[in-house]
Every structure is written in structure tokens, then in C-alpha cells.
Scaffold this active site. Structure first.
Site, PDB file in Angstrom:
ATOM      1  N   HIS A 186      43.165  40.819  32.805  1.00 23.05           N
ATOM      2  CA  HIS A 186      44.496  40.675  33.435  1.00 23.05           C
ATOM      3  C   HIS A 186      44.408  40.336  34.918  1.00 23.05           C
ATOM      4  O   HIS A 186      45.337  40.619  35.684  1.00 23.05           O
ATOM      5  CB  HIS A 186      45.322  41.948  33.235  1.00 23.05           C
ATOM      6  CG  HIS A 186      45.430  42.382  31.810  1.00 23.05           C
ATOM      7  ND1 HIS A 186      45.997  41.599  30.831  1.00 23.05           N
ATOM      8  CD2 HIS A 186      45.023  43.527  31.187  1.00 23.05           C
ATOM      9  CE1 HIS A 186      45.944  42.233  29.675  1.00 23.05           C
ATOM     10  NE2 HIS A 186      45.353  43.402  29.862  1.00 23.05           N
ATOM     11  N   HIS A 195      47.941  48.789  32.698  1.00 25.76           N
ATOM     12  CA  HIS A 195      47.596  47.485  32.099  1.00 25.76           C
ATOM     13  C   HIS A 195      46.092  47.238  32.015  1.00 25.76           C
ATOM     14  O   HIS A 195      45.587  46.851  30.964  1.00 25.76           O
ATOM     15  CB  HIS A 195      48.284  46.373  32.872  1.00 25.76           C
ATOM     16  CG  HIS A 195      48.480  45.103  32.095  1.00 25.76           C
ATOM     17  ND1 HIS A 195      48.785  45.094  30.752  1.00 25.76           N
ATOM     18  CD2 HIS A 195      48.428  43.796  32.478  1.00 25.76           C
ATOM     19  CE1 HIS A 195      48.923  43.838  30.336  1.00 25.76           C
ATOM     20  NE2 HIS A 195      48.709  43.037  31.357  1.00 25.76           N
ATOM     21  N   HIS A 201      42.512  48.652  31.683  1.00 28.47           N
ATOM     22  CA  HIS A 201      42.039  49.911  31.104  1.00 28.47           C
ATOM     23  C   HIS A 201      40.817  50.435  31.849  1.00 28.47           C
ATOM     24  O   HIS A 201      39.701  50.508  31.321  1.00 28.47           O
ATOM     25  CB  HIS A 201      41.751  49.714  29.620  1.00 28.47           C
ATOM     26  CG  HIS A 201      42.932  49.226  28.859  1.00 28.47           C
ATOM     27  ND1 HIS A 201      42.836  48.566  27.656  1.00 28.47           N
ATOM     28  CD2 HIS A 201      44.267  49.282  29.146  1.00 28.47           C
ATOM     29  CE1 HIS A 201      44.045  48.246  27.222  1.00 28.47           C
ATOM     30  NE2 HIS A 201      44.922  48.670  28.123  1.00 28.47           N
TER      31      HIS A 201
END
EC number: 3.1.3.-
Length: 537
Positions: A374, A401, A403
Site C-alpha cells: 500500500h 491498512h 499490516h
């Protein structure tokens, strides 16, 4: 901006000689000592946890009530200390080709409460609803929920323990007696004791470890920074995968298995019936269905103080908890020159820092994360909102979002800035998609720029390249103070109007061990241009 030598020496010694990091016998650093030299804690490949979902046979997620007795009881704050929301579900969900929704008017929504356990002499009434998740495709199963109840209790005293039970007394369908403590009154000297912060929970064996550790820390409030049940990693028939698009590329629509929401609510009830839970949506809550509906489970199952805070949507809202003003923003709804943007401007302009000195913002996808997963995905949102949040002196930002865990130095527009916020990525709650372990600054790990935008968040906005003209840094960015790939949760403790203690706990450690700890210090005198009452319209 220069680094303080004592900070560099301190952190260097700390991370060379302590693994895991422990602060019980050493000085706890503060942001006044920063900015800090970036540190990456080496990955321990033996500590990956058990990222496997609890099966539907697990007794912790089975239905334990009968008839219309309440289950999945949860609390959430209203806009201030004098009111709180109580939510629960009665009746059973249905899943199949032809489902008939229950009638929400068939049972009352009542909370009996009081300050004495055996004298619940006050009563509040609320509303109820049913939502459905429908898929107009052959072979897919539809879902309709039990009856979801939301009752707002008002007129409460601050910092007071109340006892309550919920249900419908006319149907002999009442819960057992639970209790909660209200938030303190909003003023500079008054704060909740401990605020737990967690993201990307899911319902795995890792999740159970996270929640066990979190409960041990006795929080007064919980922030869940998106991605709740991960019901959208399932087909409607209950088949699942760690990677939906990898395993089910041919499905006509992104399916979900909505009973996972009920399982999650049952597992969490022992905690959420006592401690208010404030949720903001993540990408796993989108859950597209028939008629282009989204966020139905998220918006229906939780109560939000969106109306109390002047918002028109459950996807963004604000609230006070003592001397803290929290802003929860929606990343998967329009944010640039939008209704949300106008709401945010108004909300910020109305914050009185002489009453709520601390300003804390949360949304799901991070603006400052150096992991490959991301990477710069929320760049358009950052471009739209960062200047506004900075201009009002936002102190701390929580995101999920990704991890893993990452804490920033104070930063604004990728530059170290003593008046910028501290950004904390806490998407390490334990879900089944496993950890993020690769960093964008490692050789060969920088993603192709045009692959980074999330289609639900906008187009490519990552034109703000590094000073070397590259999309990724060639080393851990200066804004990244500490990063580690481990599951866990955080605890925020406001000590007064300028000092807050942030502590991150890792699942693999004992309850008393600390993975990261720092005092976050507000410096309003150093940043005089941050005028809380200035009109920025």
C-alpha cells in the site's frame, strides 16, 4: 532540521542491546529529543503468529442466546461525556437464495440503566433496523441480519460507572447486567486513563492474542482503525482465501460471507459491552452489493456520533473524550473539495484548544508508511487534506491498512517538521492476510508508481518524488522513526495538556514488555501559526 546527538546515541544503544526493546529501566524518550535516526527492527521469522480464521465451530463465536435475547452487545461514544450509544442484535440472521428480513418493529429497543447495579431506575428507548447483503447472480447466497438495535443514553454524569441491561422487557428478552464508565468532562486536565488503538483485526488466532493483551491493559476507550471482520475474504458459501482476487478471479462481484460479522460481534462482546469502541471504515468494509450499495454492514452494525458532530455520513465523524478531540475520516468516500472536506473545515474551526488541547485524527490507509504494501496508495487524500490538518496543529494521526507497525518523526509534506503530526501505523491487529515485511526502500521492492493508487480513492497523485527524483527512497526515510513487522496493539495515555505517553505492545511478548514507547509532546508555543480559531475558509 538537525538531529540531536543525544537522541542518536540513545536510540543506537537502545536497539543494539535490547531485543525486544524494553523501557522499564531506561529513560523514556520524547519527541523533544527528536527527530530520531530511523530504525528498522529486524524481522523475526519465527514469530509470524497463527493467521488462520477461527472456524464457525469455535465456541467463542457460536450463538449463545435463545429467541430474541440480546447478543453482540457493544458501546460507542456520542459526541461528549454526557451520552453514550448501546447497540445489540436480536433474532437470527438468514443466509440463502431466498431470505425474508425480520420485522424490526416486532421488538422494542430499550436500555435500563442506573448508577447502582440493582437499581436500574432509568430507561432509554432507541431504534432498530435490519440490513441485507444481496447478490443478483445465480449461485450466490443472500444474507439478511438479525434485528440491530441502537439506543442513545443521555444525561449522564462524567467519569461515572453506570450499570445497564438491554432488550425488550415485554418479551422477557433482556440481557444480563453490564457496566461502563463515562468519559471525563472536556477540559485540559481531564482525560480517559488508557485508550487502546488497534487496526486490521479480523478474527484469527492472532486476533485472539491481540485482544487478550489489550484487555490486560484495561482500556477506557478503544479505537479500531478500519478493517474489522474480513468477511469479504469469503464467498457467500463460506469458502475463503487469504487473497480473494488470487483465488476467486472469476466471480461476477466481490462476494462476502456476512455471518463472519456476527461471529466477530460475538467474540468481541465481553470487551465491547464494557468499553466503548469507536470504529472508522477500512477497505474491507466497502462490501459492494446489488444496486451499488456499499458499507451496509459497517454502517448498520455500529452506532456513530455522526449526527451529533454535524456529519451527514457514518463514514466520517468526530467526538470528544476528556481533553481530546478525535476526528475520524473516511478514505473511501469523496474527500477533495467535497461534503466531507467542508465538514472537516467546520469541525476543525470549532475545536477550542483551551478545552480540548489534544487533536487526534484517524483514517484507514496511511500517508506515511515506508512498507511496500500500500505504498503511497493514499497520496490523493494526503494532497487534499494534509495542509488543512497541519494548519490546525493536529498532534497525532493513527492509520491501519499496512499490516505492521511504524511510528514517524514529526513530519509534514515528507519533510521533518517540529509542528507536524506524529503518524502511527497500527495495522498489526492480526488478520489473516498476514504481515507486511517488505520495505519500499529495499532493492527491488519499490512498486511501479502507476500500480499504487486504490481505485476507490482516486487517481495517481504521487508526483511528489523524493529529493533524488525517485518514487521510493533508497534508504529508510527520515520521517520513519521506527518500523517493525509484528502483530500487536497500542495504548495512548494523556498525562496532561502537553504530554502523552504512547506504548506499543507486541503479541509475542509478555504483557509487561514494551515494543515501543515514547512521550509525544505538544509545543503550541513553538508553532504560533497553528491558531485553533482561525477561519481557514
Amino acid at each position: 532540521m538537525t538531529f540531536h546527538d543525544n537522541s542518536i546515541i540513545f536510540l543506537g544503544l537502545l536497539f543494539c542491546f535490547l531485543s525486544p526493546v524494553r523501557f522499564s529501566a531506561v529513560h523514556i524518550p520524547s519527541t523533544l529529543d527528536g527527530p530520531f535516526v530511523p530504525v528498522t527492527v529486524p524481522l523475526d521469522t519465527s514469530l509470524r503468529g497463527k493467521a488462520i480464521d477461527l472456524p464457525d465451530t469455535d465456541p467463542r463465536i457460536r450463538r449463545r442466546v435463545t429467541g430474541f435475547e440480546p447478543e453482540q452487545i457493544s458501546l460507542s461514544l456520542s459526541s461528549d461525556h454526557d451520552s453514550i450509544w448501546v447497540s445489540w442484535i436480536t433474532g437470527e440472521f438468514q443466509i440463502g437464495k431466498n431470505v425474508k428480513p425480520l420485522d424490526p418493529t416486532s421488538i422494542n429497543s430499550i436500555v435500563q440503566f442506573g448508577t447502582l447495579r440493582h437499581s436500574l431506575n432509568h430507561e432509554a428507548k432507541g431504534h432498530s433496523l435490519v440490513y441485507s447483503q444481496l447478490y443478483p447472480f445465480d449461485g450466490l447466497l443472500n444474507y439478511t441480519s438479525g434485528i440491530i438495535h441502537h439506543v442513545r443514553i443521555t444525561g449522564l454524569k462524567p467519569s461515572t460507572v453506570y450499570y445497564y441491561r438491554c432488550g425488550d422487557p415485554s418479551r422477557w428478552a433482556m440481557s444480563k447486567i453490564h457496566h461502563f464508565r463515562t468519559m471525563p468532562v472536556s477540559r485540559p486536565s481531564s482525560y480517559p486513563g488508557r485508550i487502546a488503538v488497534v487496526g486490521d483485526l479480523g478474527l484469527t488466532y492472532n486476533t485472539t492474542d491481540t485482544i487478550s493483551h489489550l484487555i490486560h491493559n484495561s482500556p477506557d476507550l478503544i479505537l479500531l482503525i478500519g478493517d474489522v471482520s474480513y468477511a469479504n475474504l469469503y464467498l457467500t458459501n463460506g469458502t475463503s482465501s487469504d487473497c480473494y482476487s488470487c483465488s476467486f478471479p472469476e466471480t461476477p462481484i466481490h462476494e462476502t460471507y456476512q455471518p463472519r460479522w456476527d461471529y466477530w460481534g460475538r467474540f468481541m462482546e465481553n470487551l465491547t459491552s464494557k468499553v466503548p469502541l469507536m470504529v472508522v471504515e477500512g477497505n474491507h468494509e466497502i462490501e459492494l452489493q446489488a444496486e451499488d450499495k456499499k458499507f451496509e454492514a459497517y454502517s448498520s452494525r455500529f452506532a456513530f456520533p455522526f449526527k451529533e458532530s454535524g456529519s451527514s455520513s457514518t463514514l466520517y465523524y468526530s467526538f470528544n473524550a476528556g481533553g481530546i478531540h478525535f476526528i475520524m475520516l473516511g478514505a473511501y468516500i469523496a474527500y477533495d473539495k467535497s461534503e466531507q472536506y467542508e465538514w472537516l473545515k467546520k469541525d476543525l474551526a470549532e475545536v477550542d484548544r483551551s478545552v480540548t488541547p489534544w487533536l487526534v485524527a484517524s483514517w484507514h490507509p496511511p500517508w506515511y508508511s515506508s512498507y511496500t504494501a500500500h505504498y503511497r496508495e493514499a497520496e490523493c487524500m494526503k494532497e487534499a487534506l494534509e495542509e488543512l490538518l497541519y494548519s490546525y496543529g493536529t498532534d497525532i494521526v493513527f492509520n491501519g491498512h499496512v499490516h505492521a507497525y511504524e511510528r514517524s518523526n514529526r513530519v509534514y509534506n515528507y519533510e521533518l517538521d517540529p509542528c507536524g503530526a506524529v503518524y502511527i501505523v497500527i495495522g498489526d491487529g492480526g488478520n489473516r492476510e498476514k504481515m507486511a515485511i517488505e520495505h519500499a526502500d529495499e532493492p527491488g521492492k519499490c512498486p511501479e508508481p502507476l500500480t499504487t493508487p486504490d481505485p476507490f480513492m482516486g487517481q495517481f497523485c504521487g508526483w511528489n518524488f523524493t529529493t533524488s527524483g525517485k518514487f521510493c527512497w533508497d534508504r529508510q526515510p527520515d520521517y520513519s522513526a521506527l518500523r517493525e513487522s509484528s502483530f500487536g496493539h497500542g495504548i495512548l495515555e494523556m498525562k496532561n495538556e502537553t504530554w502523552a505517553l504512547w506504548t506499543w505492545y507486541r503479541n509475542q511478548d509478555s504483557n509487561s514488555q514494551v515494543g515501543d514507547q515514547i512521550y509525544i509532546v505538544r509545543e503550541p508555543d513553538r508553532c504560533p501559526h497553528h491558531n485553533p480559531l482561525v477561519n481557514h475558509s
